[in-house]
Design an enzyme around this catalytic site. Structure first.
Site, mmCIF file in Angstrom:
data_model
loop_
_atom_site.group_PDB
_atom_site.id
_atom_site.type_symbol
_atom_site.label_atom_id
_atom_site.label_comp_id
_atom_site.label_asym_id
_atom_site.label_seq_id
_atom_site.Cartn_x
_atom_site.Cartn_y
_atom_site.Cartn_z
ATOM 1 N NE ARG A 1 -0.430 -4.251 0.758
ATOM 2 C CZ ARG A 1 -0.052 -4.261 2.067
ATOM 3 N NH1 ARG A 1 0.000 -5.163 2.998
ATOM 4 N NH2 ARG A 1 0.657 -2.851 2.689
ATOM 5 N N GLY B 1 2.269 -4.466 -8.368
ATOM 6 C CA GLY B 1 0.833 -4.441 -8.207
ATOM 7 C C GLY B 1 -0.073 -5.183 -7.244
ATOM 8 C CG ASP C 1 6.903 -6.371 3.330
ATOM 9 O OD1 ASP C 1 5.938 -5.026 3.557
ATOM 10 O OD2 ASP C 1 6.580 -6.551 1.892
ATOM 11 C CG HIS D 1 3.481 -6.776 -0.056
ATOM 12 N ND1 HIS D 1 4.050 -6.368 0.782
ATOM 13 C CD2 HIS D 1 2.459 -5.939 0.009
ATOM 14 C CE1 HIS D 1 3.416 -5.005 0.141
ATOM 15 N NE2 HIS D 1 2.633 -3.811 -0.457
HETATM 16 N N1 LIG Z 1 4.087 -4.737 -3.449
HETATM 17 C C1 LIG Z 1 4.210 -3.344 -2.944
HETATM 18 O O1 LIG Z 1 5.181 -2.930 -2.079
HETATM 19 C C2 LIG Z 1 3.384 -1.965 -2.856
HETATM 20 C C3 LIG Z 1 2.535 -1.996 -4.327
HETATM 21 N N2 LIG Z 1 1.856 -1.292 -4.492
HETATM 22 C C4 LIG Z 1 0.694 -1.607 -5.554
HETATM 23 O O2 LIG Z 1 1.351 -1.019 -6.964
HETATM 24 C C5 LIG Z 1 -0.232 -0.544 -7.672
HETATM 25 C C6 LIG Z 1 0.226 1.163 -8.105
HETATM 26 O O3 LIG Z 1 0.055 1.484 -7.237
HETATM 27 P P1 LIG Z 1 -0.279 2.929 -7.902
HETATM 28 O O4 LIG Z 1 1.390 3.832 -8.804
HETATM 29 O O5 LIG Z 1 -0.238 3.981 -6.684
HETATM 30 O O6 LIG Z 1 -1.235 3.420 -8.663
HETATM 31 P P2 LIG Z 1 -2.281 4.776 -9.734
HETATM 32 O O7 LIG Z 1 -3.174 4.822 -9.683
HETATM 33 O O8 LIG Z 1 -1.531 6.056 -9.406
HETATM 34 O O9 LIG Z 1 -1.371 3.725 -10.474
HETATM 35 C C7 LIG Z 1 -1.830 3.051 -11.358
HETATM 36 C C8 LIG Z 1 -1.531 2.714 -13.236
HETATM 37 O O10 LIG Z 1 -1.331 1.846 -13.746
HETATM 38 C C9 LIG Z 1 -2.289 1.864 -14.808
HETATM 39 N N3 LIG Z 1 -3.099 0.590 -15.141
HETATM 40 C C10 LIG Z 1 -3.819 -0.126 -14.568
HETATM 41 N N4 LIG Z 1 -4.597 -0.948 -15.247
HETATM 42 C C11 LIG Z 1 -3.433 -1.352 -15.907
HETATM 43 C C12 LIG Z 1 -2.830 -1.782 -17.455
HETATM 44 N N5 LIG Z 1 -4.401 -3.301 -17.407
HETATM 45 N N6 LIG Z 1 -1.568 -1.979 -17.919
HETATM 46 C C13 LIG Z 1 -1.176 -0.725 -17.811
HETATM 47 N N7 LIG Z 1 -1.422 -0.194 -17.027
HETATM 48 C C14 LIG Z 1 -2.071 0.212 -16.225
HETATM 49 C C15 LIG Z 1 -2.665 2.752 -14.656
HETATM 50 O O11 LIG Z 1 -3.785 3.817 -15.812
HETATM 51 C C16 LIG Z 1 -2.663 3.652 -13.379
HETATM 52 O O12 LIG Z 1 -1.822 4.540 -14.524
HETATM 53 C C17 LIG Z 1 -1.173 -0.524 -7.238
HETATM 54 O O13 LIG Z 1 -1.621 -2.271 -6.869
HETATM 55 C C18 LIG Z 1 -0.653 -0.754 -5.474
HETATM 56 O O14 LIG Z 1 -0.934 -1.371 -4.596
HETATM 57 C C19 LIG Z 1 2.091 0.365 -4.039
HETATM 58 C C20 LIG Z 1 2.590 -0.109 -3.219
HETATM 59 C C21 LIG Z 1 4.220 -0.489 -2.501
HETATM 60 O O1 LIG Z 2 -0.588 -0.887 1.532
HETATM 61 C C1 LIG Z 2 -0.523 -0.900 0.215
HETATM 62 O O2 LIG Z 2 -1.878 -0.673 -0.187
HETATM 63 C C2 LIG Z 2 0.107 -0.307 -0.660
HETATM 64 C C3 LIG Z 2 1.430 -1.255 -0.730
HETATM 65 O O3 LIG Z 2 1.213 -2.631 -0.813
HETATM 66 C C4 LIG Z 2 2.655 -0.564 0.793
HETATM 67 O O4 LIG Z 2 2.427 0.140 0.792
HETATM 68 O O5 LIG Z 2 3.242 -2.046 1.517
#
Ligand SMILES: NC(=O)C1=CN([C@@H]2O[C@H](COP(=O)(O)OP(=O)(O)OC[C@H]3O[C@@H](n4cnc5c(N)ncnc54)[C@H](O)[C@@H]3O)[C@@H](O)[C@H]2O)C=CC1
Ligand SMILES: O=C([O-])CC(=O)C(=O)O
Length: 330
Positions: A103, A135, A164, A192
Site C-alpha cells: 500500500r 483511499g 482490520d 493499515h
Molecule cells: N483502508 C482500507 O481498509 C481499504 C482501502 N482501500 C483503498 O480504497 C481505494 C479505492 O479502491 P477501489 O474502489 O477498489 O478503487 P477503484 O479503482 O475501483 O475506484 C477508485 C475510483 O476513484 C476515482 N478517483 C480517482 N481519483 C479521484 C479523485 N481525485 N477524485 C475523485 N475520484 C477519484 C476513480 O476514477 C475510480 O472511480 C484504493 O486506494 C484502495 O487501496 C481498499 C480496500 C480497503
Molecule cells: O490491500 C489492499 O490493497 C486493499 C486494502 O487496504 C485491504 O484490503 O485491506
C-alpha cells in the site's frame, strides 16, 4: 418510515469505483446513519470518460432503488462544490494497488488527491464534518488531508482500520467456535499495513477473556499474519483489491462514530493526542469509544512489552511515510 429529521449531506469520492458500488447503496438505504435519517449524496468523480460513464450508470441504479431516505443525488468534478456543507465525507477515490505492490507504493500516486481534498474540505465543508479516509495508504492520506484543513478540528479526521478489526474478529470467532457477535475488545493498533498490531490481549468471548485459551504459536504464525496480510491475499485471489468488505467496514466505522459505540471498542485510525506514546497528530489505529459524535482512544490500558514494541514499529513506519509526503504538507 416517516421521518422528521433534517437531511444530512454525505460526500463520497470515487463513487464509480469498486468500493463505491458497494458503499453508496448502503448509505442510501439507511445502513450507515439510521433508518430515520434522510441523506443527500454528493458524488465526486474524475472527469475521465470510463469513470464518468460508470458513475452515470451507478446513479441510474441508485434512482431505480427508490430509497425513501435518499433526498438528493448529484455528481461533481470540483471538490469544493462536492464538499459544500458536507456533514460526512468518505474519501474513497484513489488508486488501488495492483498485484506485487504494497500500500505504501501508492503514497506518491495518491498524496496529491488528499492535499487537494483537505484544502477543499477546509474551504466548504460543515465545521463539524466527519471525514473518513479509505483511499490507501489511508493513515498517511488522512494526515495529509487533516494538515491541509487547518480550520477544521483534527478530530474531524479518521482513517479506515475497522476492516482490520472485522477481519480479526472473524478469525477469532472461527478459532473459538463462537459467533462474531460474542467477541469484544479486539483491537488493531497502528498503520493499515502489514506492520499493524492485531491484538487479542484484552479480547473476550461471551464476556470471558480469550488470551489464555489461544496458543502463542497460533497467534504468531496464523492470526496476526492472516489479519495483517488479508488485503494482499484477497488481491491475489480476486485479482482486485477488497471492495465489499471495505465498504461494509466503512459503514460500520461511520455508523459507530455518528450514532455512538456505547461500551464497545471500535478500531479507528484517529489523530493521536499523545496516547500510548504515539506522537501527536499521527493518524494511528487505536481501540476507541465514541460518544456524541466524538471518537477517543480507550485510555489507561496496561500495554505488554510485546505490544509496546509492535506499537513502536508502527510509529516508526508512519514517521517514514510522513517524511515521504512532506511536499504535500503545508
Ligand atoms: N483502508 C482500507 O481498509 C481499504 C482501502 N482501500 C483503498 O480504497 C481505494 C479505492 O479502491 P477501489 O474502489 O477498489 O478503487 P477503484 O479503482 O475501483 O475506484 C477508485 C475510483 O476513484 C476515482 N478517483 C480517482 N481519483 C479521484 C479523485 N481525485 N477524485 C475523485 N475520484 C477519484 C476513480 O476514477 C475510480 O472511480 C484504493 O486506494 C484502495 O487501496 C481498499 C480496500 C480497503
Ligand atoms: O490491500 C489492499 O490493497 C486493499 C486494502 O487496504 C485491504 O484490503 O485491506
Amino acid at each position: 418510515m416517516e421521518t422528521t429529521k433534517k437531511t444530512v449531506r454525505v460526500a463520497v469520492t470515487g463513487p464509480a469505483g469498486q468500493i463505491g458500488y458497494s458503499l453508496l447503496f448502503r448509505i442510501a438505504s439507511g445502513a450507515m446513519l439510521g433508518a430515520d435519517q434522510p441523506v443527500e449524496l454528493r458524488l465526486l468523480e474524475r472527469a475521465e470518460s470510463a469513470s464518468s460513464a460508470r458513475l452515470t450508470g451507478t446513479m441510474m441504479e441508485l434512482e431505480d432503488c427508490a430509497f425513501p431516505l435518499l433526498h438528493g443525488l448529484s455528481a461533481f468534478r470540483d471538490p469544493v462544490e462536492a464538499f459544500r456543507d458536507a456533514d460526512y465525507a468518505l474519501l474513497v477515490g484513489a488508486r488501488p494497488r495492483a498485484p506485487g505492490m504494497e500500500r505504501a507504493d501508492l503514497l506518491e500516486a495518491n498524496a496529491r488527491i488528499f492535499m487537494e481534498q483537505g484544502r477543499a474540505l477546509n474551504a466548504s465543508a460543515s465545521r463539524d464534518v466527519k471525514v473518513l479516509v479509505v483511499g490507501n495508504p489511508c493513515n498517511t492520506n488522512a494526515m495529509i488531508a487533516m494538515k491541509n484543513a487547518p480550520d477544521l478540528a483534527a478530530r474531524n479526521f479518521s482513517a479506515l482500520m475497522r476492516l482490520d478489526q472485522n477481519r480479526a474478529e472473524a478469525q477469532l470467532a472461527k478459532k473459538l467456535g463462537c459467533r462474531v457477535a460474542d467477541i469484544e475488545r479486539v483491537a488493531v493498533w497502528g498503520n493499515h499495513s502489514p506492520t499493524m498490531a492485531a491484538d487479542v490481549s484484552f479480547a473476550t468471548a461471551k464476556g470471558e477473556p480469550v488470551a489464555g485459551r489461544l496458543e502463542a504459536a497460533w497467534l504468531a504464525d496464523e492470526f496476526e499474519p492472516v489479519v495483517a496480510k488479508r488485503g494482499g491475499a484477497i488481491l491475489a485471489a480476486r485479482g482486485a483489491s477488497s471492495a465489499a468488505s471495505a465498504a461494509s467496514a466503512a459503514i460500520d466505522h461511520m455508523r459507530d462514530w455518528a450514532l455512538g459505540s456505547g461500551e464497545r471498542w471500535v478500531t479507528m485510525a484517529v489523530p493521536s493526542e499523545g496516547e500510548y506514546g504515539v506522537p501527536e497528530g499521527m493518524v494511528f489505529g487505536f481501540p476507541c469509544r465514541t460518544e456524541n459524535g466524538v471518537a477517543r482512544p480507550v485510555e489507561g490500558l496496561e500495554i505488554s512489552e510485546a505490544l509496546r514494541a509492535r506499537i513502536e514499529r508502527n510509529v516508526a513506519e508512519l514517521a517514514l511515510e510522513a517524511e515521504a509526503v512532506k511536499a504535500f504538507l503545508p
